[in-house]
Design an enzyme around this catalytic site. Structure first.
Site, PDB file in Angstrom:
ATOM      1  CE  LYS A   1      -1.783   1.971   3.821  1.00 46.00           C
ATOM      2  NZ  LYS A   1      -1.865   3.458   3.738  1.00 46.00           N
ATOM      3  CG  ASN A   2       2.532   2.598   3.506  1.00 45.59           C
ATOM      4  OD1 ASN A   2       1.451   3.171   3.392  1.00 45.59           O
ATOM      5  ND2 ASN A   2       2.937   2.069   4.642  1.00 45.59           N
TER       6      ASN A   2
ATOM      7  CB  CYS B   1      -5.210   6.308  10.461  1.00 47.31           C
ATOM      8  SG  CYS B   1      -5.829   4.854   9.597  1.00 47.31           S
TER       9      CYS B   1
ATOM     10  NE  ARG C   1      -0.455  10.310   9.705  1.00 48.10           N
ATOM     11  CZ  ARG C   1      -1.096   9.349   9.044  1.00 48.10           C
ATOM     12  NH1 ARG C   1      -2.379   9.142   9.240  1.00 48.10           N
ATOM     13  NH2 ARG C   1      -0.454   8.591   8.171  1.00 48.10           N
TER      14      ARG C   1
ATOM     15  CG  ASP D   1       2.409   1.657   9.372  1.00 49.16           C
ATOM     16  OD1 ASP D   1       1.983   2.596  10.077  1.00 49.16           O
ATOM     17  OD2 ASP D   1       2.448   1.713   8.126  1.00 49.16           O
TER      18      ASP D   1
ATOM     19  NE  ARG E   1      -7.141   4.522   5.051  1.00 52.22           N
ATOM     20  CZ  ARG E   1      -6.069   4.666   5.815  1.00 52.22           C
ATOM     21  NH1 ARG E   1      -6.098   4.317   7.082  1.00 52.22           N
ATOM     22  NH2 ARG E   1      -4.956   5.181   5.337  1.00 52.22           N
TER      23      ARG E   1
END
Length: 416
Positions: free
Chosen positions: A22-23, A116, A121, A303, A395
């Site tokens: 995903k990242n 999230c 952030r 994570d 997600r």
């Protein structure tokens, strides 16, 4: 409204191929906007964050089609640089489009991203880097212009932010001159982005080190690329196998990306064998306590913190987890306590006293990785666990109920 219903107690066994990262795919999709041709991207996970990024690209005039886990993306007719506020707030990774839009149009009109709620952030480092290249920010924040075009510069990041590093890389690819990012983030996903950009004709070097150098080019062309495996999904499967005393072979992984996770799992007592692009793990009981301190790569990934914590909740002894990346990434602790975990929080430190077992109950996913941790807690626990707000999990995990169901986990998705 969807929920996951899990009946715990089954050891996970079998083989599993790990999905694309995903990242990695999200900044790469943003990078495709810089290209004036067609890109073919393989190993794209079917997750809602990818769906949202594709929706944003469509709104900008990008044409794309999906064929299973392959995306064909054509940005040649992209003609807009404004992103709808609702689309921007749908995901954190929408921020990558700021650098891509500036690189393509020298203009961008966007709002602040969503994502999230795991703590502060800010986008300060993104703005600092883009301003160094000549971007001018309007009073409302993200009405951004580069009236004289982007120009290469030396950018020092006060913190090795992954997002800021990637955003500056995207903007700098077509800037005039040379850009040097110092104290750059070193994550594997940044190396993957560099590979994709260079396949399009960019001149980027140094990804994976603290200094990245980008020589601007006039034009980027189409290319074909395969997304690297998702190291966090792999780590989730490893922890789930260890907790359920299972025996699983993970295929299509890059073991080097999981080095610290593997070290900690071995300290916990798991039996791990590493092959070429595969890892076999056998869980043992009882698990042993370990201490974790999150840090930018190559440190322990933030994570993985909630996922590791749920494993330590049943370790025989006391573990300490220190969260050094996000200031509010302990919201999942309350849900773990509902399952019987003994965890105490003091500022950025969690003290976990292992219990014999977790007990299934109603819980709620507070964010993506916390939700995945609740899933593996339910798989290892007693009785039935029902997880709400599974949209957070979707997600980043492709049909998590099928992932663990194929390995023998008793997990189903229900709609209400």
């Amino acid at each position: 409204m969807e929920k996951l219903v899990i009946k715990g107690g089954n050891p996970l066994k079998g083989e599993v191929n790990i999905q694309g990262a995903k990242n990695s795919v999200l900044p790469i999709l943003a990078a495709s906007l810089l290209c004036e041709g067609q890109c073919i991207i393989h190993n794209v996970p079917i997750i809602t964050d990818v769906d949202m990024m594709l929706e944003i690209l469509r709104s900008l005039g990008v044409i794309w089609q999906r064929q299973g886990h392959t995306l064909i993306v054509d940005s040649s007719k992209a003609n807009k640089y404004q992103i709808d506020d609702k689309l921007m707030r749908s995901m954190r990774s929408s921020i990558f489009l700021l650098g891509a839009l500036l690189g393509r149009f020298n203009n961008a009109l966007v709002s602040r991203p969503g994502g999230c709620d795991i703590g502060e952030r800010t986008t300060d480092l993104h703005e600092k880097g883009l301003k160094s290249l000549g971007a001018q920010f309007g009073e409302k924040g993200y009405m951004v212009k580069a009236p004289n075009g982007l120009k290469g510069a030396e950018v020092y990041l006060d913190y090795p932010s992954v997002g800021a590093t990637e955003n500056i890389m995207l903007a700098a690819c077509k800037a005039k001159g040379v850009t040097v990012i110092k104290n750059a983030a070193r994550e594997p996903e940044i190396v993957d982005l560099q590979m994709f950009l260079n396949k399009m004709g960019a001149k980027v070097s140094g990804a994976g080190t603290a200094e990245i150098r980008i020589i601007g080019v006039d034009k980027l062309n189409g290319c074909e690329h395969r997304i690297i495996p998702d190291r966090i999904v792999a780590g989730t499967v490893l922890l789930a196998t260890a907790m359920t005393k299972g025996d699983v072979l993970l295929k299509d992984v890059i073991p080097e990306h999981l080095e610290l996770i593997i070290i900690k799992l071995r300290e916990m007592g798991a039996d791990i064998a590493i092959g070429e692009n595969e890892i076999r793990i056998k869980g043992t009981y009882p698990l042993k306590p370990v201490d974790i301190r999150t840090a930018p790569y190559p440190g322990f990934p933030t994570d993985m913190q909630p996922i590791m914590m749920v494993g330590l909740a049943i370790a025989e002894g006391t573990s300490i987890v220190t969260e050094n990346v996000f200031d509010a990434r302990f919201k999942h602790v309350g849900e773990f306590r509902r399952m019987g975990a003994d965890i105490k929080i003091s500022n950025k430190t969690a003290v976990i006293k292992g219990v014999k077992r977790l007990i299934g109950t109603y819980v709620e996913a507070t964010d993506l990785r916390a939700g995945a941790a609740l899933v593996i807690g339910g798989l290892a626990g007693e009785n039935t666990t029902i997880i709400e707000k599974v949209e957070h999990i979707d997600r980043g995990y492709e049909k998590i109920e099928e992932l663990f169901g194929r390995l023998g986990g008793n997990i189903i998705r229900i709609k209400e």
